[in-house]
Design an enzyme around this catalytic site. Structure first.
Site, PDB file in Angstrom:
ATOM      1  N   TYR A   1      -1.233   5.088   3.450  1.00 23.80           N
ATOM      2  CA  TYR A   1      -1.297   3.818   4.174  1.00 23.80           C
ATOM      3  C   TYR A   1      -0.653   2.750   3.292  1.00 23.80           C
ATOM      4  O   TYR A   1      -1.259   2.276   2.325  1.00 23.80           O
ATOM      5  CB  TYR A   1      -2.736   3.458   4.508  1.00 23.80           C
ATOM      6  CG  TYR A   1      -3.390   4.387   5.501  1.00 23.80           C
ATOM      7  CD1 TYR A   1      -3.124   4.277   6.865  1.00 23.80           C
ATOM      8  CD2 TYR A   1      -4.280   5.376   5.083  1.00 23.80           C
ATOM      9  CE1 TYR A   1      -3.723   5.128   7.785  1.00 23.80           C
ATOM     10  CE2 TYR A   1      -4.883   6.236   5.993  1.00 23.80           C
ATOM     11  CZ  TYR A   1      -4.599   6.104   7.344  1.00 23.80           C
ATOM     12  OH  TYR A   1      -5.197   6.950   8.252  1.00 23.80           O
TER      13      TYR A   1
ATOM     14  N   ASP B   1       3.196   2.607  12.488  1.00 24.68           N
ATOM     15  CA  ASP B   1       2.481   1.575  13.224  1.00 24.68           C
ATOM     16  C   ASP B   1       3.407   0.906  14.232  1.00 24.68           C
ATOM     17  O   ASP B   1       4.643   0.952  14.108  1.00 24.68           O
ATOM     18  CB  ASP B   1       1.926   0.514  12.271  1.00 24.68           C
ATOM     19  CG  ASP B   1       0.802   1.042  11.391  1.00 24.68           C
ATOM     20  OD1 ASP B   1       0.187   2.062  11.776  1.00 24.68           O
ATOM     21  OD2 ASP B   1       0.537   0.441  10.330  1.00 24.68           O
TER      22      ASP B   1
ATOM     23  N   TYR C   1       9.963   3.549   1.920  1.00 26.32           N
ATOM     24  CA  TYR C   1       9.714   2.342   2.706  1.00 26.32           C
ATOM     25  C   TYR C   1      10.377   1.132   2.053  1.00 26.32           C
ATOM     26  O   TYR C   1      10.512   1.074   0.826  1.00 26.32           O
ATOM     27  CB  TYR C   1       8.216   2.049   2.804  1.00 26.32           C
ATOM     28  CG  TYR C   1       7.373   3.146   3.397  1.00 26.32           C
ATOM     29  CD1 TYR C   1       6.994   3.111   4.737  1.00 26.32           C
ATOM     30  CD2 TYR C   1       6.924   4.211   2.611  1.00 26.32           C
ATOM     31  CE1 TYR C   1       6.203   4.117   5.276  1.00 26.32           C
ATOM     32  CE2 TYR C   1       6.137   5.217   3.144  1.00 26.32           C
ATOM     33  CZ  TYR C   1       5.779   5.169   4.474  1.00 26.32           C
ATOM     34  OH  TYR C   1       4.994   6.165   4.997  1.00 26.32           O
TER      35      TYR C   1
END
Length: 377
Positions: free
Chosen positions: A339, A206, A270
């Site tokens: 996601y 993103d 992440y």
């Protein structure tokens, strides 16, 4: 074979010989036609044979004209190999097929001969070899006597690190602002003189997500480049001077590399900063996601430009790094295409289970970084 019927077609020697290209090999079509004419003459006597005809319209005598048109369009394009293609009037193509079928369909097409012979002519005049994967493709329109060129794109492979939460991966159609594509592409255009450029990424993050660690693979494509060979290290230095985007491991590549990086799927690691009403129970909630399969319906934030599907994704683990002042720093390892923001916030029940639903209180991702892509480097 009826030689009288053959020569009553009133074709030039080249077009006559081409009808039997597969029969008497080792000769040019013109030489083959001359032999057939000699056989005809020995039986029926002399007759006029046109130098050009209604089938080829003298196109094989126009190589110099086509060459001059080509040279007017090259505009200093850099190339090391050539390929020739052509288009002919469909009526001519069908007429030739009909003629050849009457004599056993043992010939070759006018297009094939033209491409071969004009290719040899060009290779000699330009000093460039023929290649099926050529830098420069020359397309001759025989009907309108025009020449167009197609310059093979230049593909450059690399890895990027993005240290910004304000740039997208690719250019937006109706929006301004920097992107990874434009930062690299504008420097590439300056160095190659290309007409346009396109970024192909191995996945994407993103706009507000930083891409750190070992970086993301990409290929930048330069369309219609005038210069094919540039200093890749200079390109790297120019891009890295932006201070927000860093590229490395640059090398020339190909469309096959684009297909490879687009098709490969890699787990990712992440670091997420999560906010909410946090207490010690968050640790227990995180432990529930060890090797857990979740179901994610396409997030509401992207539903306008992606299919509304349910995808099953594996979460390897969610570990807590620290908790302080209503903020938790989480390490999340998940399957490609997960996601992460929705994994945490639940997206109004579209991701099941989510960290919010397991914890029992609404959580949000305040910042997110990709810190590792598990690929074979």
């Amino acid at each position: 074979m009826d030689l009288k019927e053959l020569f009553d077609l009133n074709l030039c020697l080249r077009c006559t010989g081409r009808i039997f290209a597969a029969v008497d090999t080792g000769l040019t079509n013109e030489e083959r036609g001359a032999r057939l004419y000699f056989a005809y003459k020995s039986i029926y006597g002399e007759r006029d044979v046109p130098e050009s005809c209604y089938l080829c319209n003298g196109v094989f005598k126009k190589f110099d004209e086509f060459f001059n048109i080509l040279m007017s369009k090259l505009n200093n394009y850099e190339f090391n190999s050539i390929l020739v293609g052509s288009t002919f009037d469909e009526n001519i193509i069908e007429m030739e097929k009909d003629i050849q079928s009457r004599f056993g369909s043992k010939g070759e097409s006018i297009k094939k001969e033209f491409n071969r012979e004009f290719g040899k002519y060009l290779s000699k005049r330009l000093g460039k070899p023929f290649s099926k994967d050529a830098d420069l493709t020359i397309e001759v329109d025989a009907l309108y006597e025009n020449v167009n060129i197609i310059v093979k794109p230049v593909y450059i492979y690399g890895v990027y690190i993005k240290k910004s939460r304000d740039i997208s991966q690719t250019r937006w159609i109706h929006k301004t602002g920097e992107s990874i594509e434009s930062i690299i592409g504008n420097e590439l255009r300056s160095m190659t003189g290309c007409e346009n450029y396109y970024l192909h990424g191995s996945g994407r993050e993103d706009v507000d997500v930083m891409m750190l660690g070992n970086g993301r693979e990409f290929v930048i494509e330069a369309a219609m480049p005038k210069r094919r060979y540039i200093d890749l290290y200079e390109l790297q230095l120019r891009v890295n001077a932006s201070g927000i985007l860093f590229i490395y491991n640059l090398s020339y590549s190909s469309k096959a590399t684009v297909r490879r990086i687009k098709s490969e799927l890699h787990e990712k690691l992440y670091i997420a900063e999560v906010t909410g009403d946090l207490n010690k129970d968050i640790k227990k909630a995180c432990s529930k996601f060890n090797n857990l399969i979740i179901e994610q319906r396409t997030p509401l934030r992207v539903i306008n430009h992606r299919s509304d599907l349910v995808r099953r994704k594996k979460i390897n683990y969610i570990n807590i790094i620290s908790i302080m002042n209503g903020r938790a720093l989480l390490k999340i390892c998940a399957e490609a295409g997960t996601y992460i923001k929705e994994l945490v916030n639940g997206d109004n029940g579209r991701t099941v289970p989510s960290l919010s639903s397991v914890y029992g209180s609404q959580l949000q991702v305040s910042s997110l970084d990709v810190v590792k892509i598990y690929r074979d480097d």
